[in-house]
Structures are given as structure tokens and as C-alpha cells.
Write an enzyme that holds these catalytic residues in place. Structure first.
Site, short mmCIF file in Angstrom:
data_model
loop_
_atom_site.label_atom_id
_atom_site.label_comp_id
_atom_site.label_asym_id
_atom_site.label_seq_id
_atom_site.Cartn_x
_atom_site.Cartn_y
_atom_site.Cartn_z
N GLN A 250 0.78 -11.09 -3.72
CA GLN A 250 -0.64 -10.77 -3.60
C GLN A 250 -1.17 -10.27 -4.94
OE1 GLN A 250 -0.21 -7.69 -0.52
NE2 GLN A 250 -1.66 -8.89 0.68
N ASP B 52 -2.87 -7.67 -5.49
CA ASP B 52 -3.22 -6.52 -4.67
C ASP B 52 -3.73 -5.37 -5.54
OD1 ASP B 52 -3.47 -5.21 -2.31
OD2 ASP B 52 -1.33 -4.86 -1.99
N ARG C 243 6.62 -11.47 4.92
CA ARG C 243 6.12 -11.32 6.28
C ARG C 243 6.75 -12.40 7.14
NH1 ARG C 243 -0.28 -10.17 4.94
NH2 ARG C 243 0.12 -8.39 3.58
N LYS D 217 -14.65 -3.94 6.72
CA LYS D 217 -14.20 -4.78 5.60
C LYS D 217 -15.20 -5.88 5.31
CE LYS D 217 -11.65 -8.06 8.47
NZ LYS D 217 -10.51 -8.92 8.60
N HIS E 197 -5.33 -1.07 -4.96
CA HIS E 197 -5.83 -0.01 -4.10
C HIS E 197 -6.71 0.91 -4.92
CE1 HIS E 197 -2.42 -1.61 -1.84
NE2 HIS E 197 -3.19 -1.36 -0.80
N HIS F 98 -8.40 -1.10 0.18
CA HIS F 98 -7.46 -2.18 -0.15
C HIS F 98 -8.29 -3.36 -0.59
CE1 HIS F 98 -4.29 -0.53 2.68
NE2 HIS F 98 -5.37 -0.09 3.28
N CYS G 166 0.78 -1.24 0.00
CA CYS G 166 0.00 0.00 0.00
C CYS G 166 0.82 1.29 0.00
CB CYS G 166 -1.04 0.01 1.10
SG CYS G 166 -0.78 -1.11 2.46
#
Length: 676
Positions: free
Chosen positions: A399, A401, A381, A484, A403, A530, A352
Site C-alpha cells: 500500500q 499508506d 490479507r 471516509k 497516517h 488513514h 496502522c
RNA sequence: GCCACCGUAGCUCAAUGGUAGAGCAGCUGAUUCGUAAUCAGCAGGUUAGCGGUUCAAGUCCGCUCGGUGGCUCCA
């Protein structure tokens, strides 16, 4: 069923009114037990009764009812009944353990998803043989048909009762319970356990063969790693021996589908100790599948208005300080690297901040929004060693991912779009059953005001409802930075997985000072969302392997067809066939080994190749291939061109959604559900 | 990280404290074959690593490394 009789049917000195689930009201004497109520309704009901719901609370059949109440008799074949059955089975197991190990101390022993467990402090490590012995002892206690009796004790007596028996964990349980709590015990023969209940009437009500002790594992007292570790005995338990057998068969089925096993057998990926735990090596075949998935998803994203960005794997500490990750996510981040400019750089645990800086790289107008930045971003991670598991839980992963930045007025539509986009995407992989989970504001640890949360939360809820998805609300379950949606789906053998998450973020736009210039010429704060849909490519791949049991549909299969020459005489024709098909975009191998047809077919089946093309002199003369489908066998001879067209068509169908023809990738029952 | 279990050939597994073995895979040769395993031979090991007990250790003990199961679904 929770409603009590109203004031029109008042309790008298000796009579009470009982409302039954069908809405009817009956009069009984005060102190009547649910068992007697059941008996008054029918002999069959009385026989099958295991407990009751009294004004909504589960209770024993022999608990006297002293006031007007709504009563529902719980029978063994209901959810509640199974809960009670398993709970009593857990007690039975504890009793058997105590008979074999009188020094054992008991922790807790609740019913769970497919059975029950009991946490026990035993004098020594329990072995599989011990579990068999415990099972035998359980069968014995069943044959004794010991009545199970409930009694209550005042707090001091209760403490003394468990204290004198050395049950130190029970002492701590009581101490942790609220003062006003009624402390109940259940006794069966020589065994007594502190328990909320309810329970079956006697040990004889448990059918032999309806449980199986599975394994023993360490579990911290109260799940707290600072506390002592007990031995947890897991057991499966159902109403009938057949269901137990079916469940054990399903465990076996899951074992056969284990992505770690299939990953090795099909040469898809490996995790090498020399590289490090949780760090995945994608072999060529796994890599091919991943590229198919990523390419497919990328096209969908571009069609859906996303723009692709790239960002580095490292970033200066400023980024993570500003984002706040160093404050609340540090234990999952790798140690910083100090570079020659004296700056600390961190491996990224999330994408992000980079996407935010792309947004922030120039002034944004309200006309620019919404902006949708997508990246297949690889993040790192730190996970504790013990939690790593194949592809499902790793330390480095990619990911899917993205945004989303939008104006408040665009927000509801953005949510709608992304949720539908997500469900569409997952359907392409043959997933059909979805459950959504809406997590809402936790007043104790939420950024922003309740008013700020209101609109996004309701937009999320409305989107779920418009999409027609079943959902549950996890009130107060949201992280501090926003509400979420988590989306779960079921795989081919009914297991539920969560990959997709759509999360609002009130914090990061603030922290990075994101703005756009509105129609009014003033600066406004954009909304930020996200979202990751497949989640982690590694984990999603693992799920897909298990979902398809390694038999990937044509559009994903790393090798779509293997050409099997009958003898060396036709090698040249086999090569021609392969080349022609490759020219049409198919992924084709030729098995050139000097082995029999049967051998090569067996190998093709074991490698789960969708099509095997047997070619001999006959096919060479006619310009055809003898088609064999995975799991199904011979499918007739086909002109090479016809076959090429079929493959192209089936690949297109697969990518179009609905999973495409699976060719026996899943059991027939599931197949029916995955083809629209 | 913690508790327990496990670690023998590439894979799956054998070997009462007494000379490390089999099947599959691999390699070599023969077989040229029609829809789930052709035959024969060869090769393959510091029994995860280190240390200890013992006349003798794959086996018993300790440590290290790695893997696996699990670590609130709350009496």
C-alpha cells in the site's frame, strides 16, 4: 417533477389535474392512462413511450391514474426507458428459457449496468449452444408480438398462482415481501412472471439484435452462499443493434487490454502456482515501472510534508488485539506463527498499529502536529481462492499508506491537503475524471457519538466541494470507526476504478491511548486519518497496464528507447548511442540480433517501446539517430544530443503531471483529454 | 469456500476412442539487410497429476491440483 398539482387545481369527481415535466398542468378524466396522456401531447411521443413516471415512480403506460399527479412520459431513449427495455428483455429471455426448458424455475432477473441477467434453476447445466438457442427463441417471441399485460393478485392467490406452477423461488420472493405490497404479474403469451414492472406494451417492441446472451455463471439465491446456487445468464442489451455491437467491441477492447495478458506479453510480472495464488512476482520490467511510480510518489510525499517510516511484516498478537483487528478482521488474516518465546505473531494485514506505536514512542506536543507518517508497506490479507484476479485482487500487496495525526483545529486543512494531493497525484497518470463518495455515520454500528462525527464528516464534505469534485453521499455507509471519502477515477476506456480512500478513525487513537500535550498543559486525543491514494501498488499497476494498454508513457516505460543497428557494421555506433543516452539517465537497449530492420521494429512495436532509433552508416557519419515513435512511425533524423534533450524534457513533463506525451498510448480521443 | 467451464511444446492452437501435430518463440547455420516478420535445419511432450473403463484413452468416468467466469446492480 415529483410535485403534484397544488390545491388550486383540485381533483373533481370526474377530472384530475396532471402536471407535466415542463410545469404545465392539464386536465384529464379520472382513470386516464399515461398512454392517453402521451397521445394527447403528440403522436411521436405516444409512439416512443415505453413507460411513465407517476409522481416519481416508474409505472406502466396502461396504469389508470386516479388522482392528481405529476406525470413524465418515459421514452426508450432515456435512462428510465432503457431500464424498462432491458427489464422486458430479461422477461423475454426467461420466456424463451421456459419454452426450451419447461422444468426451469425462475429466480430474479433485473436490468444491470450494460444489460440484464436472469437467475434460473435449470434441469441441467446450460451451454453456450443453449444460449444461442435461447436467443433464437427470443427472436421468435418477438415476431409473435405478444401483448404484455399487467394484473394484480391478492397475496393468497398470488402464492397459489406461482405455487401451482412450481416456481418455488417466486413463492419465497412473495413470502419475503411486506404484507401490504401489491403483487403484480406480467403476462406475455403463455408466460407469466411475478414482477414489479413496468414493462413494454408487447414483445414486438423489442428490436431483434438489441441483446446478446454472453455467458452463464453460478450465483447464489439472494447472494447468500448458504442458499442454493442458480445459473445466472448474463446478457448485454441496448436500444440499437449498433450499441450492442459497440459494447461487444468494448468488451473485446478490454480483453485486449487485460493486464494478465499484457503482463505476460511484455514480461512485466507473473503469478506462479508454485508460489501461491495472489502472490505476485515482479519481473525486471514490471519492477522498473513500479520503482518509477514509487520514486515519483515518494518525492511528491516528501514535498508534501510526509515523513517516511518502515515497519516489519510481523507483529505480536498484542498489537492486533489492541487494534481490534483480531476481533473484526480475523477472517482476512493469516494464521499466527508461534515463536520460541511462546508468543503468537501475525503477518500484518494493515500498517496502522506500527505507525501508531511510532507516534506513541514519546510524548507529543501540540507543536509537533500534524505528523504525517508514510510507508510503502507490504501487507498480507487472506482472500478466498475464488476472488483472486490477476493483480487486481491479491493476497500480498504494497500500500502507499500513510497516517495523519493532527489537532482538531488542524483537521479541516489536513483533509483539504490530502484530497488535493491525491487528485494531483492521480492526474500524473493521465486520470482526469473523478468522482468522490462520502460515507457517513451508520447509527447502528458506529463508534463515537453523532456529535463527534459531525465535524470530521463536514470537513470531508467541505474538502470535496472545495476541490470541485462531483460526489455522492453514501448515508450510513461508513465503517464503524469513522467517516471516509472514497475517490474513483475513469480510465482510458471509461471504466471506473476506486483506489484512493481517506478515512477518519475515532477508534484506534482511543484503543492505543494516543495523546498530545496541548497549549493548556493537559493531554488531548489527536485526530487520526488513514489514507492510501494509489491503494495497492499491485492493483494500481494492473489498472495502469490496462489504462495505457501496455504502452506506458516515456517517464514510466521500462525501456524508453531501443537502438536498432541496420547491420553489424554499425553495432559499435549503436552501443555508443546507447551509452551516451544512458549517461543522460535514459533507459536504452540495443537490439544486437542479426535480423532485418523490419523485424526489430516489429518487435519494438509489439513490446511498445516509446522510441526506436534506427542507426546505419548515414547516422554514424553524421552523429545522428533516425527516430521512430511507437504507433506513429518515422519521425525524422535527429542529432543525438537533441534527442537526449528531448527525452529528458519529456520525462520531466510526464512527472510534472498531466501524464506527459503518451505517444499513442491511448486512443486519440483519450489523448486529448489527458494532456492539459 | 461454492457452481460451472478449462488444462496438449515457452506462447497461440490442431488431432471421428486407433502411431501426438502446426505457427510463433528458442537453438544452429547461411544472409549484412534502411523503418511492423530473410531463408534453411535442429531441438522441444509422462497431453497438469493419480486412479479406473477399454484390445486400445489427449479423447470416456472418478479424484486431486491449477487456471478462468461468476456468486443481490434484489420481484
Amino acid at each position: 417533477m415529483n410535485s403534484s398539482p397544488d390545491s388550486k387545481t383540485p381533483a373533481t369527481a370526474e377530472e384530475i389535474a396532471v402536471t407535466l415535466p415542463d410545469g404545465s398542468v392539464r386536465q384529464y378524466r379520472r382513470g386516464v392512462t399515461p398512454r392517453e396522456v402521451a397521445a394527447s401531447i403528440g403522436r411521436r411521443l405516444a409512439r416512443d413511450a415505453v413507460a411513465a413516471r407517476l409522481d416519481g415512480d416508474l409505472t406502466d403506460l396502461d396504469r389508470p391514474v386516479e388522482a392528481n399527479a405529476a406525470i413524465a412520459i418515459v421514452t426508450a431513449d432515456s435512462e428510465d426507458g432503457l431500464y424498462v427495455y432491458r427489464h422486458s428483455s430479461a422477461h423475454l429471455m426467461a420466456q424463451a428459457v421456459k419454452r426450451l426448458f419447461p422444468e426451469a424455475r425462475l429466480g430474479i432477473g433485473p436490468p444491470i449496468e450494460s444489460g440484464f441477467y436472469y437467475d434460473i434453476e435449470a434441469p441441467r447445466q446450460l451451454t453456450p449452444e443453449d444460449l444461442r438457442a435461447v436467443e433464437s427463441e427470443m427472436e421468435r417471441a418477438i415476431s409473435e408480438d405478444l401483448p404484455i399485460r399487467r394484473f394484480e393478485l391478492p397475496r393468497p392467490e398470488a402464492l397459489e398462482f406461482v405455487g401451482t406452477r412450481g416456481e418455488t423461488y417466486k413463492v419465497r420472493l412473495i413470502e419475503d415481501l411486506p404484507e401490504e405490497e401489491r403483487l403484480s404479474f406480467y403476462q406475455q403469451g403463455e408466460f407469466t412472471d411475478l414482477c414489479r414492472g413496468p414493462h413494454l406494451a408487447s414483445t414486438g417492441r423489442i428490436r431483434p439484435g438489441t441483446f446478446r446472451l454472453l455467458n452463464v455463471a453460478g450465483a447464489y439465491w439472494r447472494g447468500d452462499e448458504r442458499q442454493e446456487m442458480l445459473q445466472r445468464i448474463y446478457a448485454t442489451s441496448f436500444r440499437t443493434p449498433d450499441e450492442v455491437e459497440a459494447h461487444l467491441a468494448q468488451l473485446e477492447q478490454a480483453r485486449l487490454r487485460d493486464h494478465r495478458r499484457l503482463g505476460k506479453e511484455l514480461d512485466l510480472f507473473s503469478i506462479e502456482p508454485e508460489v501461491g495464488g495472489g502472490l505476485v512476482l515482479w519481473h525486471p520490467k514490471g519492477g522498473m515501472i513500479r520503482r518509477r511510480i514509487e520514486e515519483f510518489a515518494r518525492q511528491r510525499h516528501e514535498a508534501g510534508g510526509y515523513e517516511f517510516v518502515y515497519s516489519p511484516h510481523l507483529g505480536r498478537s498484542w498489537l492486533w488485539q489492541t487494534s481490534g483487528h483480531l476481533d473484526w478482521y480475523r477472517e482476512n488474516m493469516y494464521a499466527p506463527m508461534e515463536m520460541d518465546d511462546g508468543q503468537e505473531y501475525y503477518l500484518k494485514p494493515m500498517n496502522c498499529p506500527f505507525h501508531i506505536l511510532i507516534y506513541r514512542s514519546r510524548p507529543r506536543s501540540y507543536r509537533d502536529l500534524p505528523l504525517r507518517y508514510a510507508e510503502w508497506g507490504t501487507v498480507y490479507r487472506y482472500e478466498r481462492g475464488g476472488v483472486l484476479h490477476g493483480l487486481m485482487r491479491v493476497r500480498g500487496f504494497t500500500q502507499d499508506d500513510a497516517h495523519l495525526f493532527c489537532r482538531p483545529d488542524q483537521m479541516p486543512e489536513e483533509i483539504d491537503r490530502v484530497l488535493n494531493f491525491c487528485v494531483d497525484l492521480l492526474r500524473a497518470f493521465g486520470f482526469e475524471k473523478f468522482n468522490a463518495y462520502l460515507s457517513t455515520r451508520d447509527p447502528d454500528k458506529a463508534a463515537g457519538t453523532p456529535e463527534e462525527w459531525e465535524a470530521p464528516t463536514e470537513a470531508l464534505r467541505a474538502a470535496i466541494e472545495r476541490a470541485g469534485l462531483p460526489y455522492e453521499e453514501d448515508a450510513g455507509g461508513a465503517t464503524f470507526y469513522g467517516p471516509k471519502i472514497d475517490l474513483k477515477f475513469q480510465d482510458a476506456i471509461g471504466r471506473e476504478w476506486q483506489c484512493s480512500t481517506i478515512q477518519f478513525d475515532f477508534v484506534l487513537p482511543e484503543r492505543f491511548g494516543l495523546t498530545y500535550v496541548g497549549e493548556d498543559g493537559r493531554e488531548h486525543r489527536p485526530y487520526m486519518i488513514h489514507r492510501a491514494l494509489l491503494g495497492s501498488m499491485e492493483r494500481f499497476f494492473g489498472i495502469l497496464i490496462e489504462h495505457y494498454a501496455g504502452a506506458f508513457p516515456l517517464w514510466l516505460a521500462p525501456v524508453q528507447a531501443v537502438v536498432i543497428p541496420v547491420s553489424d557494421d554499425v553495432l559499435e555506433y549503436a552501443d555508443t548511442v546507447a551509452e551516451r543516452l544512458r549517461g543522460r539517465g535514459a533507459r536504452v537497449d540495443v537490439d544486437r540480433r542479426r535480423e532485418g530492420v523490419g523485424y526489430k521494429i516489429r518487435d519494438g512495436e509489439l513490446q511498445k517501446v516509446p522510441y526506436m532509433l534506427v542507426v546505419g552508416k548515414r547516422e554514424r557519419e553524421a552523429g545522428t539517430v533516425s527516430v521512430r515513435r511507437r504507433h506513429e512511425g518515422e519521425a525524422g533524423t535527429e542529432d543525438l544530443e537533441t534527442f537526449a534533450q528531448r527525452v529528458a524534457r519529456e520525462v520531466a513533463e510526464g512527472e510534472a503531471g498531466g501524464g506527459g506525451p503518451l505517444h499513442g498510448a491511448a486512443p486519440a480521443a483519450t489523448l486529448a483529454g489527458t494532456i492539459k
